[in-house]
Design an enzyme around this catalytic site. Sequence first.
Site, PDB file in Angstrom:
ATOM      1  N   CYS A 226       0.854  -1.187   0.000  1.00 20.83           N
ATOM      2  CA  CYS A 226       0.000   0.000   0.000  1.00 20.83           C
ATOM      3  C   CYS A 226       0.888   1.236   0.000  1.00 20.83           C
ATOM      4  O   CYS A 226       2.051   1.175   0.398  1.00 20.83           O
ATOM      5  CB  CYS A 226      -0.851   0.043   1.250  1.00 20.83           C
ATOM      6  SG  CYS A 226      -1.834  -1.426   1.433  1.00 20.83           S
TER       7      CYS A 226
ATOM      8  N   HIS B 216      -2.880 -11.459   5.497  1.00 15.66           N
ATOM      9  CA  HIS B 216      -3.101 -10.223   6.254  1.00 15.66           C
ATOM     10  C   HIS B 216      -4.465 -10.116   6.910  1.00 15.66           C
ATOM     11  O   HIS B 216      -4.849  -9.038   7.374  1.00 15.66           O
ATOM     12  CB  HIS B 216      -2.854  -8.990   5.358  1.00 15.66           C
ATOM     13  CG  HIS B 216      -1.415  -8.834   5.010  1.00 15.66           C
ATOM     14  ND1 HIS B 216      -0.996  -8.240   3.856  1.00 15.66           N
ATOM     15  CD2 HIS B 216      -0.293  -9.200   5.668  1.00 15.66           C
ATOM     16  CE1 HIS B 216       0.340  -8.248   3.813  1.00 15.66           C
ATOM     17  NE2 HIS B 216       0.776  -8.845   4.901  1.00 15.66           N
TER      18      HIS B 216
ATOM     19  N   ASP C 227       3.239  -8.774   9.987  1.00 14.57           N
ATOM     20  CA  ASP C 227       4.106  -8.904   8.823  1.00 14.57           C
ATOM     21  C   ASP C 227       5.096  -7.734   8.768  1.00 14.57           C
ATOM     22  O   ASP C 227       6.292  -7.926   8.574  1.00 14.57           O
ATOM     23  CB  ASP C 227       3.222  -8.917   7.568  1.00 14.57           C
ATOM     24  CG  ASP C 227       3.983  -9.343   6.335  1.00 14.57           C
ATOM     25  OD1 ASP C 227       5.031  -9.984   6.473  1.00 14.57           O
ATOM     26  OD2 ASP C 227       3.515  -9.027   5.228  1.00 14.57           O
TER      27      ASP C 227
ATOM     28  N   TYR D  62      -5.034 -13.011  -3.261  1.00 20.39           N
ATOM     29  CA  TYR D  62      -4.575 -12.461  -1.980  1.00 20.39           C
ATOM     30  C   TYR D  62      -5.259 -13.229  -0.845  1.00 20.39           C
ATOM     31  O   TYR D  62      -6.471 -13.130  -0.660  1.00 20.39           O
ATOM     32  CB  TYR D  62      -4.931 -10.979  -1.969  1.00 20.39           C
ATOM     33  CG  TYR D  62      -4.340 -10.125  -0.863  1.00 20.39           C
ATOM     34  CD1 TYR D  62      -3.378 -10.595   0.022  1.00 20.39           C
ATOM     35  CD2 TYR D  62      -4.759  -8.805  -0.716  1.00 20.39           C
ATOM     36  CE1 TYR D  62      -2.860  -9.779   1.015  1.00 20.39           C
ATOM     37  CE2 TYR D  62      -4.242  -7.977   0.262  1.00 20.39           C
ATOM     38  CZ  TYR D  62      -3.292  -8.477   1.129  1.00 20.39           C
ATOM     39  OH  TYR D  62      -2.787  -7.658   2.113  1.00 20.39           O
TER      40      TYR D  62
END
Length: 689
Positions: free
Chosen positions: A31, A173, A266, A170
């Site tokens: 991001c 997360h 992470d 994905y």
Amino acid sequence: MARDPRYDVLFEPVKIGPKTAKNRFYQVPHCNGMGHLYPNGMTAMRGVKAEGGWAVVCTEECEIHPSSDYTPISEMRLWDDRDLPVHERVVDAVHAHGALAGTELVHNSHDAPNRFSREVPLSPSHRVCIYNDPVQARAMDKEDIRAFRRWHRDAAVRAEKVGYDIIYLYVAHNITMLMYFLSHRYNDRCDEYGGSLENRVRLLREVLEETKEAVGHNCAVAVRFAVDELMGEEGVTHDGEGRAVIEMLAELPDLWDVNIAGWENDSVTARFAEEGYQEKFISFVKQVTSKPVVGVGRYTSVDRMVSLVEKGVLDFIGAARPSIADPFLPKKVEEGRLEDIRECIGCNICVSCDFLVHPLRCTQNPTMGEEWRRGWHPESIAAKGSDTRVLVVGAGPAGLEAARALGQRGYDVMLAEATRDLGGRVTLESRLPGLREMARVRDYRAQQIERMTNVEVFRESKMTVDSVLEVAADHVVIATGAHWRRDGVGRRHATPIPGSDLAPPFTPDDILAGRLPDGPVLIYDDDHYYMASVLAERLRAEGRDVIFVTPAADVANWTHNTMEQPRIQARLIELDVEIHTALDLVAIEAGTAVLSCVYSGRETRRDCAAIVSITARLPNDALYGALAADAAALDAAGIGALNVIGDACAPATVAHAVYAGHRYARELDEPKPEGVPFKREMVALAPLS
Ligand code: ADP
Ligand code: SF4
């Protein structure tokens, strides 16, 4: 310079499905606060990474449908064909430098409250939406699941159409549909998509097979998967379901991008985790699959990178933050210029930009996010505009960066520093618990300056009005930093706290200078960033009892934006720091703090040996003020321009100070632009009807 042959292994090409990456440096999706709102900025930033030698450059996550709407957070979108032009630009910018372009398709499930689209959020089961909106997602029925598969496939086809080389699913997360289906916490379905692990993996397997079938002939299909959630049997574990999932799907994707969930686990800051702490969780993956594996670890040590490949832990060195701090890291390794690498300090200022929805910035790399709007390049800079001699006063982050960048432009620079040490606040603060890597801000710049024959450094040279006039440089820039206030003025108090004059509290400057109070110590934090909490740690390490008082709802409240807050509060609890939130310091008496509940105003008194007040800072601008007040003396000395930058101008983060130093250097001798000094991304007006 030639590359060290020990690093040759990092420059081997690696096949990923139908594509080949030219080396092992892999910029994983990250991001950046830009996304679909600031597409030109995002595109230019990715292009610079490709230019810097990364073999793969990915976009951030890319929403596949309006029912996955992250507003106000700005990510990429592939909702329909109208999103394609931006992606075309990204792909072109990455391809222009011979890198592969990847994009990470996502549906954010109940993580997205759909504030803009107002679609009903979707989830494997009925669940509340994250982000505290009083909104719930409904459990998907079979038709919804079919629709989701269709949206995912359509987005993959669009991604292929614009030329992406790598298309991601994905599953990491803790924010994505595919991860929630897989999770026994979030999936309590009773049909073939719930229950056993095989059932919970079904949707991932279907989407993976359908993506391969739709685009696999032309694109590599990658899975980004969290092998551990660091919550034991409550979640996925690397020796339990995490491993089982990779065993079940081992050869299906063309690449495994493996990490730890959630994002806060992470991308841990340097305060709480060492480089490569993820290794023990992900090291099994290559034993289970023959497909290439990429993993991250805030890797900046090139020897460590080589060892990861040689030990068979990773095929690609994944990076988000190290690629932000130094987009040219691979090129520098390739050219044998390791000392030129700007190492990430693990502060997560970059992460805060995503939460606060503004273009990416980085403490170490002042050009990050400015590639398009200001035309700044991380490695090159315009040659000097004149034979000007510049005096920089103060060698903190602002002064060091100004001197370095001015030196790079070719100016004759004198850098005067009052103390023996360079680095200013980063040198002092790097001695506090957990902040060691802050010193990298100094080290990168000091090393660069040392090799410049046109930059002279004068240590132990405290400048005065007279000595500045005596040096008689053409330009003088003051970067003398700031000091912490002792009067309690800050966010909560617009005027001094009563008693702060008669019984002055300690400030962080005292503790940084080794003047430690006796205990018990009451720390008053109205700053809300890291300082108060590291001082609490420091004082506990010296055996002081610590009472931590803050008007905020929790300790170090701003650090939610760097994803550190829960760890900070936990650490203080573990250290037996007595924490009081929503409590204000309203008066200081000798040996007593008068405290007040921020809601009820109810007062209590607390005995303590000392108070440390951490509220705000004041610029060290006396030198600047005195020089600025005497225009005639400046004139007589031939000083053409006087400037003040960094904390001496307005105290802020280290990232602000580095930026201020860089900006000063860029703008010297450049024409002052009229109006807004940077390009802006403008909304294209659609027809009114
Ligand atoms: P910033 O974050 O803006 O760079 P810092 O406080 O980190 O500010 O650094 C300021 C530096 O300026 C410190 O190293 C300090 O010792 C130095 N300094 C302050 N006053 C003078 C002065 N009069 N002459 C030379 N150096 C100074
Ligand atoms: Fe690293 Fe901090 Fe830059 Fe992020 S902002 S890339 S953590 S130095």
